[in-house]
Design a protein around this motif. Structure first.
Motif, PDB file in Angstrom:
ATOM      1  N   GLY A   1      -5.839  -0.134  -1.536  1.00  0.00           N
ATOM      2  CA  GLY A   1      -4.680   0.731  -1.710  1.00  0.00           C
ATOM      3  C   GLY A   1      -3.798   0.762  -0.476  1.00  0.00           C
ATOM      4  O   GLY A   1      -2.562   0.761  -0.579  1.00  0.00           O
TER       5      GLY A   1
ATOM      6  N   TRP B   1       0.091  -0.443  -0.071  1.00  0.00           N
ATOM      7  CA  TRP B   1       1.064   0.475   0.530  1.00  0.00           C
ATOM      8  C   TRP B   1       1.790  -0.191   1.690  1.00  0.00           C
ATOM      9  O   TRP B   1       3.023  -0.096   1.797  1.00  0.00           O
ATOM     10  CB  TRP B   1       0.327   1.729   1.002  1.00  0.00           C
ATOM     11  CG  TRP B   1       1.103   2.581   1.953  1.00  0.00           C
ATOM     12  CD1 TRP B   1       2.148   3.399   1.657  1.00  0.00           C
ATOM     13  CD2 TRP B   1       0.889   2.694   3.365  1.00  0.00           C
ATOM     14  NE1 TRP B   1       2.598   4.017   2.802  1.00  0.00           N
ATOM     15  CE2 TRP B   1       1.848   3.609   3.859  1.00  0.00           C
ATOM     16  CE3 TRP B   1      -0.018   2.124   4.257  1.00  0.00           C
ATOM     17  CZ2 TRP B   1       1.913   3.958   5.206  1.00  0.00           C
ATOM     18  CZ3 TRP B   1       0.046   2.475   5.587  1.00  0.00           C
ATOM     19  CH2 TRP B   1       0.997   3.379   6.055  1.00  0.00           C
TER      20      TRP B   1
ATOM     21  N   GLU C   1       3.083   8.986  -1.410  1.00  0.00           N
ATOM     22  CA  GLU C   1       2.419   7.744  -1.020  1.00  0.00           C
ATOM     23  C   GLU C   1       0.924   7.945  -0.789  1.00  0.00           C
ATOM     24  O   GLU C   1       0.112   7.103  -1.192  1.00  0.00           O
ATOM     25  CB  GLU C   1       3.087   7.166   0.231  1.00  0.00           C
ATOM     26  CG  GLU C   1       4.506   6.679  -0.021  1.00  0.00           C
ATOM     27  CD  GLU C   1       5.170   6.138   1.223  1.00  0.00           C
ATOM     28  OE1 GLU C   1       4.461   5.933   2.233  1.00  0.00           O
ATOM     29  OE2 GLU C   1       6.394   5.916   1.196  1.00  0.00           O
TER      30      GLU C   1
ATOM     31  N   PHE D   1      -1.418   5.821  -3.200  1.00  0.00           N
ATOM     32  CA  PHE D   1      -2.046   4.611  -2.671  1.00  0.00           C
ATOM     33  C   PHE D   1      -3.406   4.845  -2.022  1.00  0.00           C
ATOM     34  O   PHE D   1      -4.154   3.894  -1.799  1.00  0.00           O
ATOM     35  CB  PHE D   1      -1.111   3.925  -1.674  1.00  0.00           C
ATOM     36  CG  PHE D   1       0.150   3.431  -2.304  1.00  0.00           C
ATOM     37  CD1 PHE D   1       0.151   2.294  -3.094  1.00  0.00           C
ATOM     38  CD2 PHE D   1       1.340   4.120  -2.135  1.00  0.00           C
ATOM     39  CE1 PHE D   1       1.316   1.847  -3.695  1.00  0.00           C
ATOM     40  CE2 PHE D   1       2.514   3.675  -2.721  1.00  0.00           C
ATOM     41  CZ  PHE D   1       2.496   2.543  -3.514  1.00  0.00           C
TER      42      PHE D   1
END
Length: 275
Positions: A137, A141, A111, A115
């Protein structure tokens, strides 16, 4: 100005002085802020639904489900379903371990690099706009957390707030520390979740897999709304059993506990011989 001892930590462009105590304090404040914000939003949704009497955004069904504590969505339980539940209980630790590894090791790396690392590299390529791209981003997320399974679902804004420290660490080049902070967040959440489930499972008189000889109650209306029959153990403890007849005595195996009640199913002679 920082407080507490400082360390020199490597960044993308060199090194930077980091104050661990300040980072821990920021992490604690943002975590609490995210949790409080989520609770405030939930209460606001309750209030709006109650005042307006409508649930245009699906809040009513979502809020209502938070108070449901059952094995399944239908109203009755069968022997086969309780046996499946026992198998589920027996593999709980194995599943929890796998889920913990995914949450604490795999998810933070994937992640953060996707992101926040992706927007960061895009900003470097474009020669600027680090903050807007990282914020975009992080918002994406956070939004994806609203698509999690219901048990782990959270609102976009609370998740975004709890991830502000990771966003800041990417801005200053401490990407590896952002991954560690993310992993720490998930570790705490996983530990709390496992702790709550462990407490629910082991605070009761009955444990999954235990066997008892019980006598089915024939003095009250049977079965109950879940299709189960109330039965008493020799120690006068109550179990809710599937597929039995009032007044009979039978051997049963506990499948699970819901609240303070044990749910069990009768054991056939062939099963007893096999065991």
């Amino acid at each position: 100005m920082g407080f507490g001892p400082s360390i020199s930590a490597p960044t993308i462009t060199g090194t930077q002085v980091v104050y661990p105590a300040r980072l821990v304090a920021a992490w604690a404040v943002l975590t609490v802020a995210g949790l409080v914000l989520e609770r405030v939003i939930r209460r606001l949704q309750y209030w709006i639904v109650r005042v307006t009497g409508t649930h245009t955004f699906g809040w009513y069904s979502f809020l209502h489900s938070d108070h449901q504590d059952g094995l399944r969505e239908t109203e009755t339980y069968t022997v086969a379903e309780l046996k499946d539940r026992l198998d589920w209980e027996r593999t709980w630790w194995r599943r929890s371990t796998r889920r913990g590894v995914r949450a604490v090791v795999i998810a933070p790396v994937v992640e953060e690099l996707t992101f926040r690392g992706g927007p960061y590299l895009l900003a470097v390529t474009l020669g600027g706009a680090h903050l807007p791209l990282l914020v975009a981003g992080s918002v994406l997320w956070a939004f994806l957390h609203t698509r999690n399974p219901r048990r782990y679902r959270r609102g976009t804004l609370p998740v975004f707030v709890s991830g502000l420290l990771s966003l800041y660490l990417w801005l200053v080049g401490l990407w590896w520390l952002a991954i560690l902070v993310h992993a720490g967040n998930n570790l705490v959440a996983t530990a709390v979740d496992v702790g709550k489930e462990w407490w629910r499972r082991w605070q009761h008189s009955f444990s999954p897999g235990e066997e008892y000889t019980v006598t089915v109650d024939d003095q009250c209306p049977q079965p109950d709304r879940d299709g189960l029959y109330r039965a008493s153990t020799p120690a006068d403890e109550t179990l809710h059993v599937a597929d039995v007849e009032p007044g009979e005595t039978t051997r049963v195996r506990v499948a699970t506990t819901v609240g303070f009640h044990g749910y069990a199913y009768p054991i056939t002679e062939s099963e007893q011989e096999t065991d």
